[in-house]
Each structure stands twice: as C-alpha cells, then as structure tokens.
Design a protein around this motif. Structure first.
Motif, PDB file in Angstrom:
ATOM      1  N   UNK A   1       0.857  -1.192   0.000  1.00 23.63           N
ATOM      2  CA  UNK A   1       0.000   0.000   0.000  1.00 23.63           C
ATOM      3  C   UNK A   1       0.886   1.233   0.000  1.00 23.63           C
ATOM      4  N   UNK A   2       0.397   2.288  -0.606  1.00 20.54           N
ATOM      5  CA  UNK A   2       1.072   3.581  -0.568  1.00 20.54           C
ATOM      6  C   UNK A   2       0.036   4.650  -0.235  1.00 20.54           C
ATOM      7  N   UNK A   3       0.497   5.748   0.326  1.00 18.54           N
ATOM      8  CA  UNK A   3      -0.378   6.878   0.636  1.00 18.54           C
ATOM      9  C   UNK A   3       0.444   8.150   0.536  1.00 18.54           C
ATOM     10  N   UNK A   4      -0.085   9.117  -0.190  1.00 15.08           N
ATOM     11  CA  UNK A   4       0.610  10.390  -0.335  1.00 15.08           C
ATOM     12  C   UNK A   4       0.376  11.270   0.880  1.00 15.08           C
ATOM     13  N   UNK A   5       1.446  11.922   1.310  1.00 15.16           N
ATOM     14  CA  UNK A   5       1.302  12.946   2.337  1.00 15.16           C
ATOM     15  C   UNK A   5       0.601  14.113   1.665  1.00 15.16           C
TER      16      UNK A   5
END
Length: 163
Positions: free
Chosen positions: A152-156
């Motif tokens: 999983x990835x998530x942008x700040x």
C-alpha cells in the motif's frame, strides 16, 4: 503473525513492487519491522489516515554513520523533529494492532531516522529531501520470491500543512 515496515521513500514506490534487501530504493524507515496479527488492509487504512493529516516533510541528509551489528552498514542520519514525531504518531496509531518490533531498541526513544546505502545509491550529507509518500511493505509476502513487497502507498497531503 505477519511482518511489515512503513517507509518514506525518497522517490515514490508502487504497489506490487518487490525488492531484494540490498537493492531497496533509498528510503527512511518510519516504522521499523514489526509483527502483527492485523491484515495488510487494516494497516493500510491506518497509514492512509496518518498520511491524510501529515504534510510532506522537508529535511536534509546528515552525517554518515555505520549501523548494523558489525557497524558495517553505511547510512546517512536524518535529524528531523518531523520524522521523530511521525514515528511517535505511528507507534500510537498502530497500538490497536499490537505491533511487536523485531528490534524494539530501534523504536520509541531508540528511533534514529536514517537512509541506508544500497546498490541503488546513497544519500550524501546536505542532500535536500522532500518526502511525499508513505509505503507499507510486507516483509514476508507469500507466495513469491521471498522479497519484501509494497502492499500500500499513501501520499502525504499538502492540505495538512495549512490545517
């Protein structure tokens, strides 16, 4: 139990990418390897919630040092109150999932943000860093080649800076 880590890559990672440990893209580990019964989806949701309220982090690569049991792993320290604060946020946020750190001495008061040199390169003292993404890495994915995999990835978010 499953083993995960949460990292801030210097360049964005993508879900499904796998890396041999010596060939990882440059990154700062914000949650050192931990074991938990939580599913990757639960951890990804928690990570996304933290990312939604965290602005991109500006820092600089610091002094070189040697880490590891034999003091033979080159790293660049990253002295950043924002990174230490983000680590504390994750320790609190993931407490519900009862994480057990593989090396508890590297968490909490022992957390030392750094960039480990790999075959892909190294950070040099003074290099500017703009960290804009979190990545959840499954350290023991199955089935497969046994190499850690981004799950999983998530942008700040820029919005968090003005909130």
């Amino acid at each position: 139990m499953h083993r995960f880590a949460i990292v801030l890559p210097l360049t964005p990672m993508a879900v499904g990418e796998r890396y041999a440990v010596r060939d990882w893209p440059l990154h700062i580990t914000v949650m050192p390897v931990f074991s938990t019964w939580a599913a990757a989806a639960q951890l990804a949701d928690s990570m996304a919630a933290v990312a939604a309220r965290t602005a991109p982090i500006e820092a600089s690569a610091g002094a070189p040092e040697l880490f590891g049991p034999k003091h033979d792993t080159p790293v660049a320290l990253v002295d950043s109150p924002a990174l230490r604060a983000l680590h504390r946020v994750f320790v609190d946020e993931l407490d519900i999932h009862v994480p057990t750190f593989r090396r508890p001495d590297y968490a909490g008061n022992g957390f030392r943000p750094h960039i480990t040199a790999t075959r892909r390169g190294a950070a040099s003292e003074g290099d500017p860093l703009r960290l804009t993404q979190l990545a959840l890495v499954d350290m023991e994915p199955e089935p497969g080649q046994g190499r850690p995999m981004v799950v999983a990835v998530a942008d700040l978010t820029e919005r968090a800076a003005s909130a």
